[in-house]
Design an enzyme around this catalytic site. Structure first.
Site, short mmCIF file in Angstrom:
data_model
loop_
_atom_site.label_atom_id
_atom_site.label_comp_id
_atom_site.label_asym_id
_atom_site.label_seq_id
_atom_site.Cartn_x
_atom_site.Cartn_y
_atom_site.Cartn_z
N GLY A 323 0.90 -1.26 -0.07
CA GLY A 323 -0.36 -0.04 0.02
C GLY A 323 0.96 1.39 0.09
O GLY A 323 1.76 1.43 -0.59
N GLU A 324 0.32 2.22 0.71
CA GLU A 324 1.23 3.51 0.65
C GLU A 324 1.11 4.34 -0.50
O GLU A 324 2.13 5.27 -0.60
CB GLU A 324 2.46 3.58 1.40
CG GLU A 324 2.32 3.05 2.97
CD GLU A 324 3.67 3.03 3.42
OE1 GLU A 324 4.60 3.37 2.98
OE2 GLU A 324 3.64 2.41 4.54
N GLY A 325 0.58 3.65 -1.67
CA GLY A 325 1.04 4.35 -3.05
C GLY A 325 2.29 3.87 -3.51
O GLY A 325 2.55 4.57 -4.75
#
Length: 375
Positions: A323-325
């Site tokens: 996640g987290e981009g």
């Protein structure tokens, strides 16, 4: 407080990207003294950027932004993730803010700024700066296998918050958003939304998320199954679905995606969370996916099903699942290369059409305040 949101408005307000700009960009590619299609994916991406900018030659990407919506989820208490349900999300937010998280490191490398929007982190709001928490709806979300994630009023507030963030980014001149999320248990919630919207059973959409083993996968699968039973009765109402089996971050991301499409702000999706929200948003405005690109494939089955329904092909197959981009951010250099190549190599080609320029800030486009009143 009025909790209604007229979702039907988006269907008429979201327009398709500028086809004349795309055609002009294609013609400029073809005029180059190069093999047809010789630059492969860069050509398609350059033409897409021209269409979402409404301008040919395409402009280089000068103000990309990594946007992370953060929230905790009640299902994390069931142990469906390898990450800690107690303070895990808050710790990840701190790492992003202090610049040590992978997304922060890569963003510096690629010339992108990072913004975190806390809509439902289970932490004291004083733990983070005011600009991070000012759209917070609540601390955490309900355990969706047995209760609603949000009330109707909270879902509307989160949705409106996402819209407001889209307006802020469009007005600030952001020219591309790399969309990510921060939240323990979020892949379980995403699997429920995708399973409900695609009509599949729990096993078909339940992935390994944070790297869980077979025992935890079975717990996660059972949680998705029980949550799907709660999701199916409200499939006809997207906000009710987000309230029942989503979360504040999911509602905010959905609102952001729709308002970004209204404001003609292109978005790169990251993992299964943004993909699931995109699937909800597509139900509201069928043209909206034309403003998005899928940054990468994570290997999560729910993400693959969502992208198939959205007809989006991931730009890369990095299999980055944190996640987290991060995965979407890895596609930023590819998009920058596409923009730079088309902008510079076709800058002076006489006799070729140019699409009319569209100003970056467009007052005629309705803001969240115009559509729904103040958040």
């Amino acid at each position: 407080m009025d909790t209604t949101v007229d979702l039907d408005t988006f269907s008429s307000l979201v327009e398709r990207p500028d086809e004349s700009a795309r055609r002009a960009a294609d013609e400029r590619w073809q005029a180059l003294d190069r093999p047809r299609g010789g630059l492969g994916q860069l050509e398609e991406l350059g033409s897409w950027l021209a269409s979402v900018q409404g301008h040919s030659p395409v402009r280089p990407l000068s103000a990309p932004k990594v946007l992370l919506f953060a929230g905790d989820h009640g299902v994390a208490s069931l142990g469906v993730s390898e990450l800690s349900a107690d303070g895990g999300t808050a710790g990840r937010v701190r790492a992003v803010l202090d610049g040590t998280a992978p997304v922060a490191v890569l963003a510096r490398r690629f010339g992108a700024r990072v913004r975190v929007v806390d809509v439902a982190v289970d932490a004291d709001p004083d733990d983070f700066p005011e600009e991070v928490t000012r759209y917070r709806v609540r601390r955490g979300s309900g355990r969706i296998d047995v209760e609603d994630a949000l009330s109707a009023e909270e879902a509307a507030r989160a949705f409106r918050a996402g819209m407001a963030v889209a307006d802020e980014e469009a007005d600030a001149g952001t020219d591309l958003v790399v969309l990510g999320d921060l939240g323990v248990g979020s892949t379980t919630v995403a699997a429920v939304l995708v399973g409900a919207l695609c009509g599949t059973d729990a096993a078909a959409v339940t992935g390994r998320g944070s790297g869980i083993d077979d025992r935890v996968w079975m717990v996660k699968c059972a949680t998705v199954r029980d949550s799907l039973r709660r999701a199916r009765p409200v499939l006809g109402d997207q906000l009710a679905l987000l309230a029942a089996t989503g979360g504040a971050d999911f509602a905010a991301i959905t609102g952001f995606l729709l308002q970004a499409a209204v404001r003609r702000l292109p978005v790169v999706l990251d993992g299964v969370v943004s993909a699931s929200c995109a699937l909800v948003a597509q139900r509201i405005a069928f043209r909206a996916p034309e403003w998005w690109r899928a940054g990468q494939s994570t290997g999560e089955p729910a993400q693959a099903k969502a992208y198939d329904r959205l007809t989006l092909i991931p730009l890369q197959e990095q299999k980055i699942t944190m996640g987290e981009g991060v995965g979407a951010l890895m596609s930023l250099p590819l998009l920058q290369a596409a923009a730079d190549t088309l902008a510079e190599e076709t800058a002076v080609l006489p006799g070729l059409p140019e699409a009319p320029a569209v100003p970056r800030v467009q007052p005629k486009l309705p803001s969240a305040a115009d559509l729904l009143g103040r958040v």
